[in-house]
Design an enzyme around this catalytic site. Structure first.
Site, PDB file in Angstrom:
ATOM      1  N   ARG A  74       0.831  -1.205   0.000  1.00  0.00           N
ATOM      2  CA  ARG A  74       0.000   0.000   0.000  1.00  0.00           C
ATOM      3  C   ARG A  74       0.870   1.263   0.000  1.00  0.00           C
ATOM      4  NH1 ARG A  74      -5.660   0.873   1.471  1.00  0.00           N
ATOM      5  NH2 ARG A  74      -5.849   3.081   1.234  1.00  0.00           N
ATOM      6  N   ARG A 100     -10.389   5.435  -1.615  1.00  0.00           N
ATOM      7  CA  ARG A 100      -9.229   4.991  -0.834  1.00  0.00           C
ATOM      8  C   ARG A 100      -8.822   6.098   0.115  1.00  0.00           C
ATOM      9  NH1 ARG A 100      -9.093  -0.385  -1.754  1.00  0.00           N
ATOM     10  NH2 ARG A 100      -9.348  -0.762  -3.966  1.00  0.00           N
ATOM     11  N   LEU A 102      -6.079   8.113   1.869  1.00  0.00           N
ATOM     12  CA  LEU A 102      -4.668   8.390   1.586  1.00  0.00           C
ATOM     13  C   LEU A 102      -3.971   8.825   2.877  1.00  0.00           C
ATOM     14  CD1 LEU A 102      -5.226  10.248  -1.791  1.00  0.00           C
ATOM     15  CD2 LEU A 102      -4.240   7.965  -1.476  1.00  0.00           C
ATOM     16  N   ASN A 116     -11.375  16.957  -0.401  1.00  0.00           N
ATOM     17  CA  ASN A 116     -12.219  15.760  -0.499  1.00  0.00           C
ATOM     18  C   ASN A 116     -13.692  16.155  -0.542  1.00  0.00           C
ATOM     19  OD1 ASN A 116     -12.815  12.878  -0.307  1.00  0.00           O
ATOM     20  ND2 ASN A 116     -13.439  13.269   1.810  1.00  0.00           N
ATOM     21  N   HIS A 118     -17.413  14.869   0.393  1.00  0.00           N
ATOM     22  CA  HIS A 118     -18.023  13.875   1.279  1.00  0.00           C
ATOM     23  C   HIS A 118     -19.540  14.046   1.270  1.00  0.00           C
ATOM     24  CE1 HIS A 118     -18.500  11.110   4.523  1.00  0.00           C
ATOM     25  NE2 HIS A 118     -19.097  12.000   5.273  1.00  0.00           N
ATOM     26  N   ASP A 170     -12.533  11.401   6.370  1.00  0.00           N
ATOM     27  CA  ASP A 170     -13.557  12.442   6.322  1.00  0.00           C
ATOM     28  C   ASP A 170     -13.386  13.452   7.459  1.00  0.00           C
ATOM     29  OD1 ASP A 170     -14.611  11.142   4.112  1.00  0.00           O
ATOM     30  OD2 ASP A 170     -15.783   9.807   5.368  1.00  0.00           O
TER      31      ASP A 170
END
Ligand code: GRF
Length: 213
Positions: A74, A100, A102, A116, A118, A170
């Protein structure tokens, strides 16, 4: 004004990416989409990018049979992904339905540049509760199943948030959010579609705001 350079990471349909592509075509987006990357070869978002002749990259996450080898695999995958994204010198890296998490190994390559989307309302304080504009306190839903959870819990309202990404799921400073009422007739699909309608507007606004700041 110079448009900013935007890299978009997707794992699925990419309807938010499409909103950005449409805004760019209509000359209402102050950003050039310089790369669309995915961890999934079948992500339709890649096809949307190819239809616009944009550079694309697909880098599946390897899953070695031996669990002991997975952390190293990973880490190597994140380093490769970061190296690909860095080639395109983005000002902003948008995680738009990228499924995924990060770690800081990736995020540290692009400080204060990874954001991001959400599909739920997140508070300013990283806490577990969110107070709506109408003063209703609801749980801050995190993770991959927030839309079905909002329906299952019978919440009156949910929404969407765009925030800077951290290595916590998140979490991170909020850039913008929009509230979406939940209807008695809603199931996960109908609610997610209305949330995405709000998200597509919000993401264009946020990218433009970042471009102008
Ligand atoms: C959006 O709801 C986003 O918030 C979530 O995944 C969904 C992506 O939708 N992380 P699409 O692929 O842009 O249609």
């Amino acid at each position: 004004m110079q448009p900013i350079r935007l890299a978009v990471l997707v794992s699925g349909s990419g309807s938010n990416l499409q909103a950005l592509l449409d805004a760019r075509a209509a000359d209402t987006l102050d950003a050039d989409i310089v790369l669309v990357a995915s961890d999934r070869a079948d992500a339709y978002g890649l096809q949307r990018a190819l239809q616009h002749s944009l550079p694309t990259a697909c880098l599946p996450l390897p899953r070695p049979a031996d669990p002991a080898k997975r952390p190293a695999a990973r880490a190597a995958w994140e380093a490769q992904l970061a190296a690909i994204v860095a080639v395109f010198q983005p000002d902003i890296v948008l995680l738009s339905g990228f499924m995924r998490v990060l770690s800081d190994h990736f995020l540290d390559r692009f400080p204060k540049r990874v954001i991001n989307q959400h599909p739920a309302l997140l508070p300013d304080d990283s806490g577990d509760l969110y107070v709506t504009k109408a003063g209703i306190t609801i749980p801050a839903l995190r993770g991959a199943h927030t839309v079905s959870e909002a329906v299952r819990r019978g919440l009156p309202v949910t929404g969407c948030t765009i925030h800077y990404a951290t290595s916590r799921v998140d979490d991170g400073p909020v850039l913008a959010r929009a509230e979406v009422p939940i209807l008695a007739s809603d199931d996960e699909d109908s609610l997610h579609e209305r949330i995405k309608t709000a998200e597509r507007r919000l993401v264009v606004d946020v990218v433009n705001r970042l471009a102008r700041s």
